[in-house]
Design a protein around this motif. Sequence first.
Motif, PDB file in Angstrom:
ATOM      1  N   TYR A   1      33.723 -13.695 -64.939  1.00 44.12           N
ATOM      2  CA  TYR A   1      34.291 -14.728 -64.625  1.00 44.12           C
ATOM      3  C   TYR A   1      35.256 -15.493 -65.211  1.00 44.12           C
ATOM      4  O   TYR A   1      36.448 -16.021 -64.901  1.00 44.12           O
ATOM      5  N   MET A   2      35.029 -15.729 -66.555  1.00 46.21           N
ATOM      6  CA  MET A   2      36.142 -16.249 -67.421  1.00 46.21           C
ATOM      7  C   MET A   2      37.306 -15.341 -67.281  1.00 46.21           C
ATOM      8  O   MET A   2      38.492 -16.020 -67.280  1.00 46.21           O
ATOM      9  N   GLU A   3      37.285 -13.992 -67.318  1.00 49.76           N
ATOM     10  CA  GLU A   3      38.384 -13.196 -67.171  1.00 49.76           C
ATOM     11  C   GLU A   3      39.122 -13.276 -66.045  1.00 49.76           C
ATOM     12  O   GLU A   3      40.540 -13.419 -66.003  1.00 49.76           O
ATOM     13  N   LEU A   4      38.394 -13.584 -64.807  1.00 47.72           N
ATOM     14  CA  LEU A   4      38.931 -13.841 -63.570  1.00 47.72           C
ATOM     15  C   LEU A   4      39.933 -15.174 -63.569  1.00 47.72           C
ATOM     16  O   LEU A   4      40.980 -15.301 -63.330  1.00 47.72           O
ATOM     17  N   CYS A   5      39.198 -16.175 -64.177  1.00 48.22           N
ATOM     18  CA  CYS A   5      39.642 -17.665 -64.345  1.00 48.22           C
ATOM     19  C   CYS A   5      40.805 -17.530 -65.142  1.00 48.22           C
ATOM     20  O   CYS A   5      41.861 -18.327 -64.904  1.00 48.22           O
ATOM     21  N   LEU A   6      41.138 -16.891 -66.224  1.00 47.52           N
ATOM     22  CA  LEU A   6      42.104 -16.813 -67.029  1.00 47.52           C
ATOM     23  C   LEU A   6      43.219 -15.717 -66.580  1.00 47.52           C
ATOM     24  O   LEU A   6      44.459 -16.118 -66.652  1.00 47.52           O
ATOM     25  N   TYR A   7      42.959 -14.729 -66.317  1.00 48.14           N
ATOM     26  CA  TYR A   7      43.855 -13.547 -66.391  1.00 48.14           C
ATOM     27  C   TYR A   7      43.855 -12.828 -64.854  1.00 48.14           C
ATOM     28  O   TYR A   7      44.527 -11.817 -64.740  1.00 48.14           O
TER      29      TYR A   7
ATOM     30  N   THR B   1      39.269 -32.560 -72.473  1.00 47.30           N
ATOM     31  CA  THR B   1      38.194 -31.656 -72.478  1.00 47.30           C
ATOM     32  C   THR B   1      37.221 -31.778 -71.409  1.00 47.30           C
ATOM     33  O   THR B   1      36.812 -33.101 -71.195  1.00 47.30           O
ATOM     34  N   SER B   2      36.299 -30.657 -71.059  1.00 48.13           N
ATOM     35  CA  SER B   2      35.442 -30.743 -70.121  1.00 48.13           C
ATOM     36  C   SER B   2      34.553 -29.574 -70.696  1.00 48.13           C
ATOM     37  O   SER B   2      34.797 -28.439 -70.886  1.00 48.13           O
ATOM     38  N   PRO B   3      33.090 -29.875 -70.583  1.00 48.53           N
ATOM     39  CA  PRO B   3      32.216 -28.901 -70.917  1.00 48.53           C
ATOM     40  C   PRO B   3      31.809 -27.966 -69.686  1.00 48.53           C
ATOM     41  O   PRO B   3      31.004 -27.091 -69.631  1.00 48.53           O
ATOM     42  N   ASP B   4      32.595 -28.431 -68.467  1.00 47.88           N
ATOM     43  CA  ASP B   4      31.950 -27.627 -67.293  1.00 47.88           C
ATOM     44  C   ASP B   4      33.211 -26.576 -66.863  1.00 47.88           C
ATOM     45  O   ASP B   4      34.364 -26.861 -66.661  1.00 47.88           O
ATOM     46  N   PRO B   5      32.929 -25.155 -67.152  1.00 48.17           N
ATOM     47  CA  PRO B   5      33.962 -24.260 -66.780  1.00 48.17           C
ATOM     48  C   PRO B   5      33.782 -23.966 -65.368  1.00 48.17           C
ATOM     49  O   PRO B   5      34.688 -23.049 -64.908  1.00 48.17           O
ATOM     50  N   TYR B   6      33.235 -24.697 -64.465  1.00 41.69           N
ATOM     51  CA  TYR B   6      32.975 -24.348 -63.015  1.00 41.69           C
ATOM     52  C   TYR B   6      33.882 -25.295 -62.152  1.00 41.69           C
ATOM     53  O   TYR B   6      33.956 -24.980 -60.946  1.00 41.69           O
ATOM     54  N   GLN B   7      34.363 -26.080 -62.718  1.00 45.16           N
ATOM     55  CA  GLN B   7      34.925 -27.418 -62.182  1.00 45.16           C
ATOM     56  C   GLN B   7      36.162 -27.183 -61.215  1.00 45.16           C
ATOM     57  O   GLN B   7      36.484 -27.263 -60.138  1.00 45.16           O
ATOM     58  N   ALA B   8      37.341 -26.151 -61.875  1.00 41.54           N
ATOM     59  CA  ALA B   8      38.588 -25.643 -61.266  1.00 41.54           C
ATOM     60  C   ALA B   8      38.735 -24.455 -61.659  1.00 41.54           C
ATOM     61  O   ALA B   8      39.793 -24.165 -62.559  1.00 41.54           O
ATOM     62  N   PRO B   9      38.232 -23.399 -61.019  1.00 41.61           N
ATOM     63  CA  PRO B   9      38.424 -21.851 -61.540  1.00 41.61           C
ATOM     64  C   PRO B   9      40.000 -21.627 -61.439  1.00 41.61           C
ATOM     65  O   PRO B   9      40.660 -22.039 -60.257  1.00 41.61           O
ATOM     66  N   GLY B  10      40.706 -21.303 -62.417  1.00 44.66           N
ATOM     67  CA  GLY B  10      42.047 -20.936 -62.278  1.00 44.66           C
ATOM     68  C   GLY B  10      42.886 -22.083 -62.530  1.00 44.66           C
ATOM     69  O   GLY B  10      44.193 -21.904 -62.883  1.00 44.66           O
ATOM     70  N   GLU B  11      42.601 -23.237 -62.608  1.00 47.83           N
ATOM     71  CA  GLU B  11      43.386 -24.481 -62.977  1.00 47.83           C
ATOM     72  C   GLU B  11      43.138 -25.071 -64.185  1.00 47.83           C
ATOM     73  O   GLU B  11      43.748 -26.138 -64.585  1.00 47.83           O
ATOM     74  N   GLN B  12      42.260 -24.533 -64.972  1.00 53.59           N
ATOM     75  CA  GLN B  12      41.953 -25.090 -66.381  1.00 53.59           C
ATOM     76  C   GLN B  12      41.823 -24.118 -67.594  1.00 53.59           C
ATOM     77  O   GLN B  12      41.240 -22.886 -67.131  1.00 53.59           O
ATOM     78  N   ASP B  13      42.122 -24.315 -68.818  1.00 54.31           N
ATOM     79  CA  ASP B  13      42.007 -23.278 -69.754  1.00 54.31           C
ATOM     80  C   ASP B  13      40.720 -23.297 -69.943  1.00 54.31           C
ATOM     81  O   ASP B  13      39.778 -24.314 -69.998  1.00 54.31           O
ATOM     82  N   LEU B  14      40.020 -22.127 -70.475  1.00 56.00           N
ATOM     83  CA  LEU B  14      38.688 -21.986 -70.975  1.00 56.00           C
ATOM     84  C   LEU B  14      38.774 -21.240 -72.213  1.00 56.00           C
ATOM     85  O   LEU B  14      39.511 -20.209 -72.512  1.00 56.00           O
ATOM     86  N   THR B  15      38.213 -21.640 -73.289  1.00 50.34           N
ATOM     87  CA  THR B  15      38.262 -21.126 -74.774  1.00 50.34           C
ATOM     88  C   THR B  15      36.933 -21.240 -75.277  1.00 50.34           C
ATOM     89  O   THR B  15      36.050 -21.980 -74.987  1.00 50.34           O
ATOM     90  N   ALA B  16      36.610 -20.259 -76.328  1.00 48.70           N
ATOM     91  CA  ALA B  16      35.420 -20.526 -77.067  1.00 48.70           C
ATOM     92  C   ALA B  16      36.061 -20.275 -78.557  1.00 48.70           C
ATOM     93  O   ALA B  16      36.713 -19.441 -79.027  1.00 48.70           O
ATOM     94  N   HIS B  17      35.559 -20.873 -79.725  1.00 46.50           N
ATOM     95  CA  HIS B  17      35.819 -20.815 -80.913  1.00 46.50           C
ATOM     96  C   HIS B  17      35.857 -19.196 -81.511  1.00 46.50           C
ATOM     97  O   HIS B  17      34.832 -18.624 -81.053  1.00 46.50           O
ATOM     98  N   VAL B  18      36.620 -18.825 -82.472  1.00 46.94           N
ATOM     99  CA  VAL B  18      36.440 -17.644 -82.886  1.00 46.94           C
ATOM    100  C   VAL B  18      35.266 -17.292 -84.078  1.00 46.94           C
ATOM    101  O   VAL B  18      35.254 -18.232 -84.832  1.00 46.94           O
TER     102      VAL B  18
END
Length: 382
Positions: free
Chosen positions: A22-28, A273-290
Amino acid sequence: MSLRQLIEREIRERGPIPFSRYMELCLYHPTEGYYSRTANQFGKAGDFYTSSDVHAVFGRLMARQFEEMWRALDRPAKLEILELGPGRGLFARDVLDWSKKKFPDFFVALTYTLQESSAALREKLAENLKDSIAGGKAVLPRVPDASSMGAQLERSCPFEIPLIVFANEFFDALPVEILSANGKLHLVSEKGRITEKWLAASDEELELLDRYGVHPEAGERIEVAAAAQKWAAAIAAAVSRGFVLTIDYGYTRAEQLAGRHRGTLMAYREHSTSPDPYQAPGEQDLTAHVNFTALDAAFMQAAMATEKLTTQAQFLMGIGEKNEFADAFEDCRLPQERAKVALQLKHLVTPAGMGESFHVLMASRAVEPERVDALSGLRFSK
């Protein structure tokens, strides 16, 4: 067809998909993903800042460090810098311009490779680095596979040429798996809505938690960055001799064991920032700390030497201390200009800005340890 509809169609055809997909599709996704839709995510009018959006001094200081690395490699006649995820190319332009002005011998040896998968950002790169590309100093290779399954580097120089890989805010944008006490997060489509479902995690994912992270307690969600490990291995495999320099926000296993950074996935849109990754697929950046403990281990497993993790503040202070950050103030003619640049520099190096939240991990291969230790960026990490 919207990205949400594309995701729902894939779920219908393939069944539950892991969160990483899901994250891959949202970003790339090639046309509807966040990084594919537009090149306007950066800076004041976008969704987030990078260090290069703050001031050209970041690129100038890094040019100084790259030149030191070149000398540590015995001043080879040819050197390649490969930047992963160069965005609009502001950093690359600053490095090339400053190197040409201040380090002409280094500049002659340098080839700067720009590995960017987004078509929209590739257009920006071609525009912003037009002269450097035309002159052969910058190279924009064919579009690589940006998916988590396609970790690969697109070098523009032969393998035996020394290489510096630069990854600034690259690893935080790679897809991650999400694990909880209930298993591994998958997504299903029910009654026109994307909903969550927990299935069994793989042995590989559980082992990554065992070695480099923590297992989630009840109510917790923990990221597992398997894609980052694959990319680290691919990066190391591309370096016959040289350095890898990673700058990103992240954590160590010790910090997770102390109760911090346990669940860092966030969505960014218009600097909010928002904790909701499903709000706007493809329209918001999704990140996770390294997870720098895992990343460090991946480079070491690939027979690279790694240095002590340092903060961006320590790293940049080490580079700029010798000439009192003259790189930042050289173009200033008026006191007001110096004051403005001082504030921008402060944002890069102070805890209130990016200085303490961003960390620097350096790895090297076939470089004498004493020469690595002498690099100015490592001065304050000892």
